[in-house]
Write a protein that holds these residues in place. Sequence first.
Motif, PDB file in Angstrom:
ATOM      1  N   GLN A  29       0.836  -1.197   0.000  1.00 48.32           N
ATOM      2  CA  GLN A  29       0.000   0.000   0.000  1.00 48.32           C
ATOM      3  C   GLN A  29       0.873   1.251   0.000  1.00 48.32           C
ATOM      4  O   GLN A  29       0.564   2.232  -0.685  1.00 48.32           O
ATOM      5  N   LEU A  33       1.091   4.295  -2.702  1.00 45.40           N
ATOM      6  CA  LEU A  33       0.880   5.711  -2.392  1.00 45.40           C
ATOM      7  C   LEU A  33       1.953   6.591  -3.006  1.00 45.40           C
ATOM      8  O   LEU A  33       1.810   7.802  -3.096  1.00 45.40           O
ATOM      9  N   PHE A  41       8.045   8.946  -1.188  1.00 38.37           N
ATOM     10  CA  PHE A  41       7.129   8.660  -0.081  1.00 38.37           C
ATOM     11  C   PHE A  41       7.571   7.448   0.725  1.00 38.37           C
ATOM     12  O   PHE A  41       7.645   7.500   1.954  1.00 38.37           O
ATOM     13  N   ASP A  52      11.344   6.283  14.803  1.00 36.91           N
ATOM     14  CA  ASP A  52      10.418   5.947  15.884  1.00 36.91           C
ATOM     15  C   ASP A  52      10.822   4.656  16.574  1.00 36.91           C
ATOM     16  O   ASP A  52      10.834   4.564  17.801  1.00 36.91           O
ATOM     17  N   SER A  87       1.839  -0.323  10.435  1.00 26.26           N
ATOM     18  CA  SER A  87       1.466   0.631   9.393  1.00 26.26           C
ATOM     19  C   SER A  87       2.467   0.637   8.250  1.00 26.26           C
ATOM     20  O   SER A  87       2.136   1.000   7.131  1.00 26.26           O
TER      21      SER A  87
ATOM     22  N   ALA B  74       4.421   9.114  14.161  1.00 21.94           N
ATOM     23  CA  ALA B  74       4.727   9.875  12.954  1.00 21.94           C
ATOM     24  C   ALA B  74       4.584   9.040  11.695  1.00 21.94           C
ATOM     25  O   ALA B  74       4.173   9.540  10.645  1.00 21.94           O
ATOM     26  N   THR B  75       4.939   7.798  11.801  1.00 21.50           N
ATOM     27  CA  THR B  75       4.856   6.917  10.633  1.00 21.50           C
ATOM     28  C   THR B  75       3.419   6.785  10.165  1.00 21.50           C
ATOM     29  O   THR B  75       3.111   7.004   8.983  1.00 21.50           O
ATOM     30  N   THR B  76       2.580   6.420  11.102  1.00 20.50           N
ATOM     31  CA  THR B  76       1.162   6.255  10.756  1.00 20.50           C
ATOM     32  C   THR B  76       0.585   7.558  10.248  1.00 20.50           C
ATOM     33  O   THR B  76      -0.179   7.578   9.280  1.00 20.50           O
ATOM     34  N   ARG B  78       1.977  10.005   8.741  1.00 19.77           N
ATOM     35  CA  ARG B  78       2.410  10.328   7.394  1.00 19.77           C
ATOM     36  C   ARG B  78       1.686   9.467   6.379  1.00 19.77           C
ATOM     37  O   ARG B  78       1.295   9.933   5.309  1.00 19.77           O
ATOM     38  N   ILE B  79       1.525   8.230   6.732  1.00 17.80           N
ATOM     39  CA  ILE B  79       0.852   7.310   5.816  1.00 17.80           C
ATOM     40  C   ILE B  79      -0.598   7.720   5.610  1.00 17.80           C
ATOM     41  O   ILE B  79      -1.096   7.776   4.486  1.00 17.80           O
ATOM     42  N   GLN B  82      -0.876  10.735   3.493  1.00 15.82           N
ATOM     43  CA  GLN B  82      -0.715  10.469   2.081  1.00 15.82           C
ATOM     44  C   GLN B  82      -1.946   9.793   1.489  1.00 15.82           C
ATOM     45  O   GLN B  82      -2.373  10.118   0.385  1.00 15.82           O
ATOM     46  N   MET B  83      -2.501   8.908   2.263  1.00 18.22           N
ATOM     47  CA  MET B  83      -3.723   8.242   1.794  1.00 18.22           C
ATOM     48  C   MET B  83      -4.834   9.257   1.613  1.00 18.22           C
ATOM     49  O   MET B  83      -5.612   9.189   0.658  1.00 18.22           O
ATOM     50  N   VAL B 168      -4.414   1.210   8.901  1.00 20.67           N
ATOM     51  CA  VAL B 168      -5.566   1.670   8.146  1.00 20.67           C
ATOM     52  C   VAL B 168      -5.260   1.573   6.658  1.00 20.67           C
ATOM     53  O   VAL B 168      -4.193   1.955   6.205  1.00 20.67           O
ATOM     54  N   ARG B 169      -6.225   1.078   5.981  1.00 22.72           N
ATOM     55  CA  ARG B 169      -6.030   0.934   4.536  1.00 22.72           C
ATOM     56  C   ARG B 169      -6.681   2.106   3.817  1.00 22.72           C
ATOM     57  O   ARG B 169      -7.613   2.725   4.317  1.00 22.72           O
ATOM     58  N   GLU B 170      -6.208   2.312   2.667  1.00 26.33           N
ATOM     59  CA  GLU B 170      -6.728   3.441   1.906  1.00 26.33           C
ATOM     60  C   GLU B 170      -8.216   3.281   1.617  1.00 26.33           C
ATOM     61  O   GLU B 170      -8.975   4.254   1.633  1.00 26.33           O
TER      62      GLU B 170
END
Lengths: 154, 690
Positions: A29, A33, A41, A52, A87, B74-76, B78-79, B82-83, B168-170
């Motif tokens: 995914q 993106l 990205f 993190d 994620s 932060a990772t989540t 950002r993702i 973007q989604m 979470v998926r797009e």
Amino acid sequence: MEVDQMQRQYLDYTKPLFLEGFLDGQFLQLQQLQDENNPDFVAEVVSLFFEDSERLLNDLTFSLEQKSIDFKKIDAHVHQLKGSSSSIGAQRVKNCCIAFRNFCEEQNIDACLSCLQQVKQEYCHVKNKLETLIRLEQQIVAAGGSIPTMEFSF
Amino acid sequence: MCFPSKFPFAPVSIILLCSLSHIVRRFSASELSLNEVVALVAPMAPSRSGSDACRGGTPEFPAGLRVLVVDDDATTLRIIEQMSIRCRYRVTTCTEATVALNLLRERKGCFDVVLSDVHMPDMDGYKLLEHVGLEMDLPVIMMSGDSTTSAVMKGIRHGACDYLIKPVREEELRNIWQHVVRKIWNENKEHDNSGSMEDSDWNKRGNDDTEYTSSVADAAEVVKGPKKRSSLKEEDIELESDDPATSKKPRVVWSVELHQQFVSAVNQLGLDKAVPKRILELMNVPGLTRENVASHLQKFRLYLKRLSGVAQQQNGMLNAVPGTIESKLSATGRFDIQALAAAGHVPPETLAALHAELLGCPASNIMSTMDQATLLQASIGLKHSHAEHAVAYGQPLVKRPNIGTDFLPSVLTANDVSSGYGAWPSSNNTMGSVRPNNSVERVGTQNNNILMDILDHQQRQQPQQKQQQHHQQQQQLRQQPLIPDQSCSINVQPSCLVVPSQSSDTPQAVNSSASVNQNCSFGRNSIIDYSLLSQKSNNSVSASQFPSRDTKAQGVLYGYTTPSTCSMSSINGNFQHLQNSTLTFGAARPFPSPLPMSDRQDPYGFKSGDSFDQVCLRNIGFIGKGICIPNRFVQNEIDSSVSDFSQMKVHVDSSGNTLKEEPNFINMQKGSRPMVERYQSCDHSSVFTE
């Protein structure tokens, strides 16, 4: 090396990662993106993940070294690590975190310590893989090619 | 695997969405190739309201959805960012909940939906959820890696619209617009439920140009509901100031004074002939629009109907469902209005006379509560009026034979109520209202044969639920005169005007007002009560606290029938209190809502989770004691917000014991709605709005 060679090399390297469970669909995914508006990205997110995770792992190590262990805090850290690893698609790291949390609930210090070790190991593995993967991707892009989409046949 | 990246929305769904002009307007134009959408949307482009800086260009729903994402990871973050960008949302990210809250506060109306992580270091995600729900009333979607049922349940309980499991998926993000839409439609629906749509339609068409461009209106034609509702909603609901989904319209606060003016204007014209335009002219209030009046009139009519319409309904029509109240209401506006208008300044005797006049029955003296209750019961029984009504009556009756004597004085304080409650023999279930079928027997502890008969009769006729609900809602005995129009013959005394006295410490006052002796059908009385109550309602009364905002239903007059033994003087005195308060429908609704109960003092010991039965019982108990619930009710009424209104509906049915309908309770309880806010604003309209 030519672009299609690079691409093949990339696929050969990446596919096993998925098959072996280092990475899961979530990573795909992320790749999806990435587009021309966000060419970096994946690299961006992966580096965020690294930051993190390293911070969390340090915190965890520190917490578990304390005389009186705050399991709640440890659980919170592990939960967070679990979240970020899931994620990004770092499946093995995530699975380790799940086990880790269970031991936290039981307040089993030894098990927690061994889990921590395991998590660190898995993290190092996936970190290496991801770094290589991104490097390969960047090579392809630099050579003017596009990153091949992973396709799994079921 | 391939990941499709086109919008999954079909043209039809877009059309539907487009009808939500307020949302649609905000979305930026998209280059998506849905021609139909573009065609629909294009005309709307110019309709941006300049005042809203957050609005974008031409919307193409759900593109342009303004999302606020809060996650400490932060990772989540950002993702998801973007989604969201991929979904063409206008996304704002935040790593701290406190920062997010400030952002929401500063830029009210700039976000459509909030996505929040559950586990955050500075503030628990659920807390943020509550805050957002209370202050901004935005849909909030929780996210967490925790997929356990209990965690998800917790989210629901705190009012989350949805709960996404991480990662979470797009695809999931593409669906979040549904929560925004649903929320708005549901809110609008509430309005719809409370009244007929004719007025709102009429209002809408006529005057909503400021809010909607004609093209938008046209688009809305495709889906009629939302537009009307949102317009109605905006106008009538006194909610938190910003509603991002709808264009801002100054909300009219139907204060007691204003309402009184309204009522007297309507009275002058005659309810049947009262048209918003004329009412507006008569009222001569600057800044008030015909629309405001029209919607208020609609609510008022509904209210009256509720009060008096019970009798006319078949038993079958009665049901606890909120909608029933409406169905039950009969059109008995005229006298109601008059009663209401007069309520403010009419001494009990006059009020009674008024009632009598309205109802066509000779005014009678205040009868003992028991008698009155009996009458009520009888009337109710005769009428087969809605069970709810009957219930309400029954309750007071049952309580004590000597209620009359101590009726007034014991108006209730919260303590009284609770004790009164205890006094009720088996109040919990006995009250007719509480339990639909068994209360009769129990209620009749008083040896009031008539009463018993009536109660029996009622019980049979009335739907149980209503009663229960009513009971629960009315912690205080609020007899609601509701209904039976034809009770004149029965000699039912009009229920006491349960008008919560202004002063919180004078529950009795409430009673007194309630004890207007009217032989008239309760419905009429209830109207009066209502108005009286509204006058008082303001909160200080602890009792009123009780009913809490949730009890919108309280608006229904409490048609409390006080026993004749109540001392007139006390009644008068109380009445006076009532009179002071301006008639406000809203105010008169202090029906205790289950939720609020827990929040407020719960003299009766109601917990938010209390069963209706209990509520009913309590109410009954009070009645027996001659306690006037009104204070509480009044309070609630005034405070009750729109949401309360819905409850009101329920109450009405149950004859004074407005119980909130179960669903309302649930809604209330979810806590996402800031009932509190509603309360603050003495929103009369809320009485009507559902």
